[in-house]
Design an enzyme around this catalytic site. Structure first.
Site, short mmCIF file in Angstrom:
data_model
loop_
_atom_site.label_atom_id
_atom_site.label_comp_id
_atom_site.label_asym_id
_atom_site.label_seq_id
_atom_site.Cartn_x
_atom_site.Cartn_y
_atom_site.Cartn_z
N LYS A 49 0.84 -1.21 0.00
CA LYS A 49 0.00 0.00 0.00
C LYS A 49 0.87 1.25 0.00
O LYS A 49 0.58 2.22 -0.71
CB LYS A 49 -0.93 -0.02 1.23
CG LYS A 49 -2.08 -1.01 1.05
CD LYS A 49 -2.80 -1.36 2.34
CE LYS A 49 -3.83 -2.46 2.05
NZ LYS A 49 -4.43 -3.08 3.23
N GLN A 93 -4.95 -2.07 9.37
CA GLN A 93 -4.75 -3.37 8.72
C GLN A 93 -5.31 -4.50 9.60
O GLN A 93 -5.03 -4.57 10.78
CB GLN A 93 -3.25 -3.58 8.44
CG GLN A 93 -2.94 -4.81 7.63
CD GLN A 93 -3.50 -4.76 6.21
OE1 GLN A 93 -3.62 -3.69 5.61
NE2 GLN A 93 -3.86 -5.90 5.66
N ASP A 116 -11.54 1.93 3.65
CA ASP A 116 -11.87 0.50 3.48
C ASP A 116 -13.37 0.30 3.31
O ASP A 116 -13.82 -0.76 2.88
CB ASP A 116 -11.46 -0.29 4.73
CG ASP A 116 -10.05 -0.84 4.66
OD1 ASP A 116 -9.64 -1.26 3.57
OD2 ASP A 116 -9.39 -0.87 5.72
#
Ligand code: GUN
Length: 280
Positions: A49, A93, A116
């Site tokens: 990322k 994460q 997300d």
């Protein structure tokens, strides 16, 4: 012979567009990536990322906490990131180490920075079709279908897997595009009988070899979301590619299909977040 849905190539194209857009925008989007503990897979995902962000002009900031930091400290970090005007997107994460409540942590992220799209507010918005962010993996699948001119309208779509991150939102997005959608899961009897009906089949379970040729209708579009390792440690999906490819009309490879698209969609969500905050 199926057409390969080349996510690697499309993701490259999307990254180039994003880079051009950021250069024009006159604002550097900022993405905070929070990682807790030392899960090796999470480390690799987070590094990817950061590399992607750097490649297209997004400023990424990693916040690494030791496993023993605890939920309270993580919530404090998120609260601070929520307040910072230079941070437009926040990603924690997953999975979090034992002892952390993932649901609680996700709900602590400001919905407008939740790139997300895991927050209840964003999940709810997807249900009613009034959304800003879409979760990256199913959004990547839809972008791939669109790019290859595959219109879900009127088609039978079968999603195998009912996770909150992929299966459920994928089904909803296909429904919004007027597919007739079925979700299958571990308790579905005679899975093959259902998957054989699919014009568009999305496999998102995480079990190597789950989808075999006898479970696929001739000419179906087959999308493999999974990232498994076979007995030799090689990356593979849920679909037996060698068997299924000759009968499908379109198929994603693993790797190089949905994976790169997921990464590209995160970048897209991040610039969307930056634009929204800055009213660009
Ligand atoms: N872990 C595996 N996939 C994801 C993802 O898409 N987002 C986050 N935050 N964690 C993950």
């Amino acid at each position: 012979m199926a057409v390969i849905l080349d996510g690697k190539q499309l993701a490259e194209q999307i990254r180039a567009q994003i880079k051009a857009e950021i250069a024009e925008m006159g604002l550097t989007p900022g993405l905070a990536v929070v990682i807790v503990g030392d899960n090796p897979a999470s480390r690799i995902y987070v590094d990817h990322k950061k590399t992607d962000c750097a490649a297209c002009g997004i400023r990424s900031e990693e916040i690494a906490l030791p496993e023993e930091a605890g939920e309270e400290q993580l919530l404090t970090v998120i609260a601070e990131l929520n307040r910072r005007p230079d941070i437009h997107g926040i990603l924690v994460q997953m999975p979090l180490p034992k002892g952390y409540c993932e649901k609680k942590v996700i709900q602590a992220i400001a919905p407008e920075k939740d790139v997300d799209a895991f927050h209840f507010v964003n999940v709810g918005r997807i249900m009613v079709g009034d959304y800003a962010f879409l979760p990256c993996t199913p959004a990547g699948v839809m972008a791939l279908l669109d790019h290859y001119g595959i219109d879900p309208a009127g088609k039978r779509a079968v999603v195998v897997g009912r996770s909150d991150i992929v299966g459920k939102p994928q089904a909803m997005m296909l429904l919004h595009r007027n597919a007739t959608v079925t979700i299958c899961h571990s308790k579905t009897p005679d899975l093959g009988a259902v998957t054989r009906e699919a014009d568009i089949l999305v496999a998102a379970v995480g079990r190597t070899g789950l989808i075999t040729a006898d479970m696929v209708k001739r000419g179906a579009v087959v999308v493999d979301v999974a990232m498994n390792r076979d007995e030799n440690g090689k990356l593979c999906g849920d679909v037996d590619f060698a068997e299924v490819e000759p009968i499908a009309s379109y198929i994603t490879p693993v790797p190089g299909g949905v994976g790169p698209m997921t990464r590209a969609m995160l970048l897209q969500n991040t610039i969307m977040a930056a634009k929204r905050v800055s009213q660009l």
